[in-house]
Design a protein around this motif. Structure first.
Motif: not given
Lengths: 412, 177
Positions: B114-120, B125-127, B142-143
């Motif tokens: 499954p794909v979720c947009p990244s909040v990095a 720290i989300a990275d 994604e991203g």
């Protein structure tokens, strides 16, 4: 006499001008465990630092899905093995929040006493090992001498020295023993007879009194040591904005000047433990700091830990009479087959290294559907790449050491 | 701000198609957010002057599935995967939990994560947290600036915290059991 080079290509071999990849760890002594840093260097200057983790991954979260919370407590010990008591406490509180359990006053003060002793022991290692990273060997030995006494006390309390599994959901596995034999180490340094039997709380009192004087020695050996100041001040400066964005917590965040401590600012279930205690939240800047020190540098992070030891001593001192006069049992019943409700909780507590979070999803069975340990060192380590950019290679251990990481907790 | 106020503020800003209901009987109530809009919502809650959720405490994935058919009757969740964001505001002292609900497999094709947009880009720290969620739960962010495994070796197969994960019998000649 002029020097003749027979083959001009030799010069090319001798003077290397391109960047070099240096692999530091995972067995390097100053990486505090199995951390591997991949450094791209230009001569002595580090241009890029990429931490590689996972060498100590033991699948604790997957194991947690197959065990009841009581059975998983020993796994929390093995995460941050330098502050096992604090890790036990964090998970126990999360479980209590999930099942809606409250502990008695006696258990509450017992927990404060034990957790703050654990904090002292942990900061002693953090501080001593930091001196070792910077090439000063003696403080490390002194710190371990002090810590040894706390471990001896823990041994008297629960039988284990390192992986205690002492604080469990509902309270603690045993009540504190009334009378113990004074630890040999403490008897030796205070000049008391070996094997003397004393009340446990008196031994704690004797220890704290002795430890307070030692802290002055640490300030002479490290904090005010000219070499130490040179190696730490103005290096690895972490701005408060970066610290918050990178999820840094604990002494790393407070060293950057953010006055935030979960013992004061946390969720009610945790702050209730400390509600009638008096302590200060330590944060940079410091009035008594040397002139070269910048807020958020290595020295500040180190000094926050030093001052937190003093606060922990204050807290233990307050906990002793409170525990003695408190009512209730040291443990409420929480069985191994107690079913966890179909709900989920997240709770963070202030461990010595930062905010340790536990996220538990209950499923109507004794085993949780998901148990997650959010590690404070994991987040603190994520800034190494930034802090090590542009510093000389010799400062990399100084930066990594000031974050005070424990790989067991990062890799879980 | 409490969860009800935050919920109505988000509803006002983004509408019902983006912001789901928050259950009030839960110990820690949460707000469900549509996957496509998570970056917008995350930026909003970080920057809004009454919210200021500047600290991402935790981000993790949870797999909801009961692989044992005997126990499946008592399991009252539809199979799905969740991404859970634990936020707090250091300045204002409040907390918030956001959730993004994803199918276990993208387009119900087993094997496609499954794909979720990244909040990095919102919280640095989300990275690392997203790399861990990818590594262990198999959610593709994604991203993300460099989505690769963080705890397991790079050549590991499968995602260990999936409920139907099969333990490998061997890894580079090392026997698994």
């Amino acid at each position: 006499m002029s020097m003749q080079i027979e083959d001009p290509r030799i010069v090319e071999f001798d003077v290397q001008t391109d960047e070099m990849l240096v692999n530091m760890g995972p067995q390097h002594p100053s990486t505090h465990g199995v951390l591997r840093l991949l450094l791209r260097t230009d001569g002595e200057i580090v241009h890029e630092c990429t931490p590689h983790i996972g060498y100590l991954h033991r699948c604790a979260e997957k194991i947690g899905e197959n065990l009841s919370p009581v059975q998983w407590i020993p796994y929390t010990d093995r995460m941050d093995y330098l502050a096992a008591m604090n890790m036990n406490l964090g998970f126990a509180l999360a479980v209590e929040k999930l099942v809606g359990m409250e502990v008695s006053d006696r258990a509450r003060h017992l927990r404060v006493l034990i957790a703050e002793l654990g904090r002292i022991a942990s900061h002693l290692v953090g501080m001593g090992a930091y001196g070792l990273d910077l090439g000063s060997f003696s403080p490390f030995l002194y710190a371990f001498r002090e810590r040894e006494i706390i471990l001896d006390l823990f041994e008297e309390v629960c039988g284990a020295r390192l992986t205690c599994s002492y604080l469990t959901p509902g309270g603690a596995t045993h009540d504190l023993p009334e009378e113990i034999e004074i630890p040999d180490g403490l008897a030796a340094v205070t000049g008391r007879p070996q094997g003397e039997r004393l009340a446990l709380l008196d031994v704690v009192e004797i220890f704290l009194e002795w430890l307070e004087d030692r802290i002055r020695e640490y300030h002479i050996l490290l904090t005010r040591n000219a070499i130490f100041i040179k190696r730490t001040s103005g290096i690895g400066v972490l701005s408060p904005e970066t610290a918050i964005s990178h999820g840094c917590t604990g002494p790393v965040l407070r060293g950057s000047g953010v006055r935030y401590d979960l013992r004061r600012d946390g969720e009610p279930i945790y702050t209730r433990m400390y509600e009638d205690y008096d302590f200060d939240v330590i944060a940079a800047p410091f009035k008594d700091a040397p002139a070269e020190v910048v807020v958020g540098d290595n020295w500040c992070r180190f000094y926050v830990r030093m001052l937190e030891v003093v606060q922990a001593i204050r807290l233990v001192r307050q906990a002793i009479p409170k525990y003695q006069s408190a009512e209730g049992s040291h443990r409420e019943t929480f069985r191994m087959n107690t079913k966890l409700p179909k709900d989920e909780v997240y709770l963070e507590t202030e461990c010595p290294r930062g905010q340790m979070g536990f996220y538990i999803v209950g499923n109507g069975t004794p085993e949780p559907l998901r148990v997650r340990a959010k590690s404070s060192c994991f987040c603190n380590l994520s800034v190494t790449g930034l802090l090590c950019e542009g510093v000389p290679l010799a400062d990399v251990p100084a930066v990594v050491g000031s974050l005070d990481i424990v790989m067991g907790e990062i890799d879980r | 701000m409490n969860i009800t106020e935050i919920h109505s503020l988000l509803l006002e800003q983004f509408g019902e198609s983006v912001v789901g209901a928050s259950p009030h009987d839960a110990i820690d109530p949460w707000i469900e957010v549509a996957a496509d809009s998570i970056v917008e919502v995350a930026t909003f809650v970080r920057d809004h002057e009454q919210l200021r959720f500047d600290h991402l405490n935790d981000l993790c994935g949870v797999d909801y599935l009961e692989p044992d058919p005997k126990k499946a009757k008592k399991f009252d969740h539809e199979p799905h995967v969740e991404v859970v964001y634990q936020l707090s505001s250091i300045e204002l002292g409040h907390r918030l939990k956001l959730k993004v609900i994803l199918p276990r497999w993208q387009n119900d094709e087993p094997g496609s994560e499954p794909v979720c947009p990244s909040v990095a880009s919102v919280w640095s720290i989300a990275d690392w947290h997203e790399r861990e969620a990818w590594d262990l739960v198999g959610i593709r962010f994604e991203g993300h600036p460099g989505l690769r495994r963080i705890l397991c070796p790079e050549d590991w197969t499968g995602h260990a915290l999936r409920k139907d994960y099969e333990f490998p019998l061997e890894y580079h000649g090392i026997r698994g059991r």
